[in-house]
Structures are given as structure tokens and as C-alpha cells.
Write an enzyme that holds these catalytic residues in place. Sequence first.
Site, mmCIF file in Angstrom:
data_model
loop_
_atom_site.group_PDB
_atom_site.id
_atom_site.type_symbol
_atom_site.label_atom_id
_atom_site.label_comp_id
_atom_site.label_asym_id
_atom_site.label_seq_id
_atom_site.Cartn_x
_atom_site.Cartn_y
_atom_site.Cartn_z
ATOM 1 N N HIS A 46 46.601 -20.619 -23.768
ATOM 2 C CA HIS A 46 48.039 -20.831 -23.941
ATOM 3 C C HIS A 46 48.711 -20.939 -22.579
ATOM 4 C CE1 HIS A 46 51.839 -20.598 -26.137
ATOM 5 N NE2 HIS A 46 52.293 -19.959 -25.069
ATOM 6 N N ASP A 83 57.850 -16.259 -36.486
ATOM 7 C CA ASP A 83 58.146 -16.788 -35.153
ATOM 8 C C ASP A 83 58.961 -18.071 -35.227
ATOM 9 O OD1 ASP A 83 57.801 -16.651 -32.209
ATOM 10 O OD2 ASP A 83 56.865 -18.596 -32.565
ATOM 11 N N ARG A 93 66.567 -17.509 -31.470
ATOM 12 C CA ARG A 93 66.652 -17.084 -30.059
ATOM 13 C C ARG A 93 67.152 -18.218 -29.179
ATOM 14 N NH1 ARG A 93 60.928 -15.688 -28.761
ATOM 15 N NH2 ARG A 93 61.713 -15.289 -26.674
ATOM 16 N N SER A 145 56.062 -13.194 -29.336
ATOM 17 C CA SER A 145 56.056 -14.549 -29.913
ATOM 18 C C SER A 145 54.728 -15.251 -29.590
ATOM 19 C CB SER A 145 57.248 -15.331 -29.335
ATOM 20 O OG SER A 145 57.096 -16.705 -29.515
ATOM 21 N N LYS A 191 51.065 -15.548 -32.281
ATOM 22 C CA LYS A 191 50.467 -16.857 -32.628
ATOM 23 C C LYS A 191 49.019 -16.935 -32.148
ATOM 24 C CE LYS A 191 54.080 -18.790 -30.809
ATOM 25 N NZ LYS A 191 55.181 -19.581 -30.295
HETATM 26 N N1 URA Z 1 56.612 -19.754 -25.798
HETATM 27 C C1 URA Z 1 56.569 -19.159 -27.015
HETATM 28 O O1 URA Z 1 55.720 -19.494 -27.842
HETATM 29 N N2 URA Z 1 57.465 -18.195 -27.290
HETATM 30 C C2 URA Z 1 58.398 -17.781 -26.420
HETATM 31 O O2 URA Z 1 59.160 -16.889 -26.739
HETATM 32 C C3 URA Z 1 58.457 -18.405 -25.156
HETATM 33 C C4 URA Z 1 57.532 -19.386 -24.872
#
Ligand code: URA
Length: 441
Positions: free
Chosen positions: A86, A165, A172, A187, A191
Site C-alpha cells: 500500500h 471505510d 472525512r 482506514s 482494508k
Molecule cells: N488512504 C486511505 O486509504 N485512507 C486514509 O485515511 C488516507 C489515505
Amino acid sequence: MQYMPNVINVIEAKRDGRDLSFSQIRDVVDGYTSGEIPDYQMSAFLMAVCLRGMSDDETIFLTRAMLETGETLDLSQIPGLKLDKHSTGGVGDKVSLALVPIVAAAGIPIAKMSGRGLGNTGGTLDKLESISGFRVELTAEQIIQQIKSVGGCLCGQTEKIVPADKKMYALRDVTGTVESISLIAASIMSKKLAGGADIILLDIKVGRGAFMKNIDDARKLAFVMRTIAAAFGKTVICELTNMDIPLGRAVGNLIEVWEVAKLLRGPQQYSYGFPIDERLYHLIVDLSNAALSLAGSSHTAVTLLEDGSAWQKFGEIVEAQGGDVNSIERWGYISPIAVVGSPNDGYVTDIDAEAIGRLALTLGAGRTTKDGPIDHLAGLWINAPIGSVVQKGTPLVTLYGRPSPTGRELNKEAKAFFTIGDEKPLPPSSIIEIIPDEIRC
Ligand code: URA
């Protein structure tokens, strides 16, 4: 709407700086996901978290509560250690497009679930969809099937992965509550945990073009994500990498895939004089090697690039997802709308990643609203990277996309994003050197 009295107590507790229990956090997350808690109460809760922060335990509770709103991919039927990666997002960040085939070519299963671009930073899914026919939406069964047959996939999250999320992130985004380390960590990690991998490679971008503008905040985020991973029995590698200047030469969608394709094709491309960006190359090699060594592979990224197996694997992944790898070459036939020349003689000493990201957005390469349109053929090519010697009029950047505002206006604007100085700058690194060892965990 039925009010949940407990929610008000939880908001007040966080507002007053008290620690929350797992059941309190889970009630808020579940209530919001199911629609029982309205946006205004969730906004108040998120703002209280932003202002008061969360302890590590609370952040772990939040991650667990979010994770449990959806399904977790069960990769147990695939033998061996499974990997995921990621990036917190940046301008010109195309590393996943190369890293996934490199790792898969070494025989390490990798399921990479990516997102779409919003704002200045591009999204891997939008880049992939610029390849004709490429399908990013796969079901859990298709993901597992493709990992078994090809070894890797590049796809979007399934609908059932962390539904909390999706709702929380959208809220957000419009309530000034994105920049909280606990909220970002929960967040991302919810995932990644739902993705089912054993090893997670985290590329935390730092600088002008990134969420984390300074190294201290990036470090804090890395530590929190590592703590969450440990609580769930997963291994993470965190690398803090430079996002002050764009990564590579290309920024956009098809143009970024094209740059990666050239890099994956290996040495014969370099000998044709194609300019491989060294920072991009080194970051891809470094992150891929980190992933390979953690998964116990004896392969190295350079070998897999040089012997053509990474490029072959890229083709297999594209084909398995319905894409036509030859369509990438149509990039070569696109006409630019402007070529921006240097205002004077000297060295290129700086390129502002954030401004370049905004420019790509203006050209049509990104979205300004969540479901807005995107032009896969829009983008830009940096002709003169940092350290280049330029004379007045030497091309700095070539622009592709919608000619509105006019090429001339953009041309003037874009000049300001490049700093031309008298002294040759030191080559910028892609990995931030000052990462303490213990952060690579
Ligand atoms: N990427 C994400 O998946 N979530 C966040 O809160 C910020 C960046």
C-alpha cells in the site's frame, strides 16, 4: 431516524479526552455503517478524534470495528506467504504497477487491491483502466482464481471489503477530518487486513505532494500501523519515501502505464535511449526487494526485470483481466497541447510535486469529485528532471489533455513549478535516508 443515546456519551467522552472501549467504538462504527447514526453525529465523533487523538489501543479497536463491518478475503487455499502493498499516495506514484508483476514473477502470490485517484494524487485503478479492456472489478472468487493461475492481480476492493471505510472516508473528506494519524492508520490497515495477506508493504509518502507533509508525522503513522499489524499477527515493512518532487517522468493515467511498461521491458528499452527515471527505478527495485526478501524469496528485482520475466508477468496479469497490453503503445500517437520551455539558462533544482499534481488535474487526468469524469489520455511528461542542464526554451514539461484553460495559460503557469538555479543540485533520493532502522520492522 432513531437516536442512539450512547453515541452522545461516546462523542462527549472523546471530546473530553477520555479513552474509549472497544464496544463504544464498535457501536459508533456499526451504527454509522448501518445508517442508524447520522452524518452530523459521526462528523462530531471524527472531529473529536482529530482534536483529542486516540491511544494505540483505541486505534486498534477502531481498526477491528471497521474491519468487522465487512468480509475478509480468505487466501488460505493459496499455499505460501501472501503479500500486499500500500502507498499512502503521491504524484506520479506508479510503483504498484511494476512491483506486483515483479513479486508475482518470483512466485510470491500477491493480491493488490487499489483505489481511485481523488484530488492531486492519481489512483492505480484509473491508470489500469486506461489499458483497453482492463477489468479492475473482480469478485473474491475471481481474485483467488487469478492468484492461483497467474500469481498476482491488480484490482479494486470488492463491495464487501470494509464498507465502514467507504462511508467514513467520504465524510472525512468533506469535514476536515482526513488528517488524523489514528483515522488514516485505521482506514488503511482495516482494508489491508481485509485483503487477507500475511505480509504488508507500506510505502509512506512524505513531502509536498503527500498527506504526510513532514517526517515526524510520517514516522508516527508508520509506528501506529506497525502496532496495528502486530496486534493482528501480521508483518509490515514501512518505508518512508520522498514525495516532494513527482515520482518518475510521467503523471497521468495511460502515460504512467506507458512509463512502467518501458521500465518493465528491461535493458533493451534502455539501449533504445528511453530515459528511465533513476529515482523511480530505484524505488521500485528497493520496495520489490524488501517484499521478496521478507517473503523468503532468493530472487532479486533487478534479475526479474533484466531477464524479462517481470514484463511477461505484467502481460499475463493484463490478459487475465481482459486487457490488451498492445493498447499501451497508443500513447506514442497522442499529440501534446503545449510544450513548456525553460524561462532561462541553468539547472533544474526543484519541481513542486503538489503543483504538478494540480496541473495534471487541470488537464483532466484526475477527478475533482468522487464520481467525476476522468480523461485517460490526459497527463504530462517531465522532459527536464531535477539536475538537468537547460537553456532558455529547453522543454521542461509536455502537456496532454483538454486545452482549457488554453495551452498558453497553462504554459505560463507550469513554468513556475520548476525552479531553475545556477548550481547543480545533489541527486534527490527516493527513499528518505533518515529512516531509523527500527522502523523497518
Ligand atoms: N488512504 C486511505 O486509504 N485512507 C486514509 O485515511 C488516507 C489515505
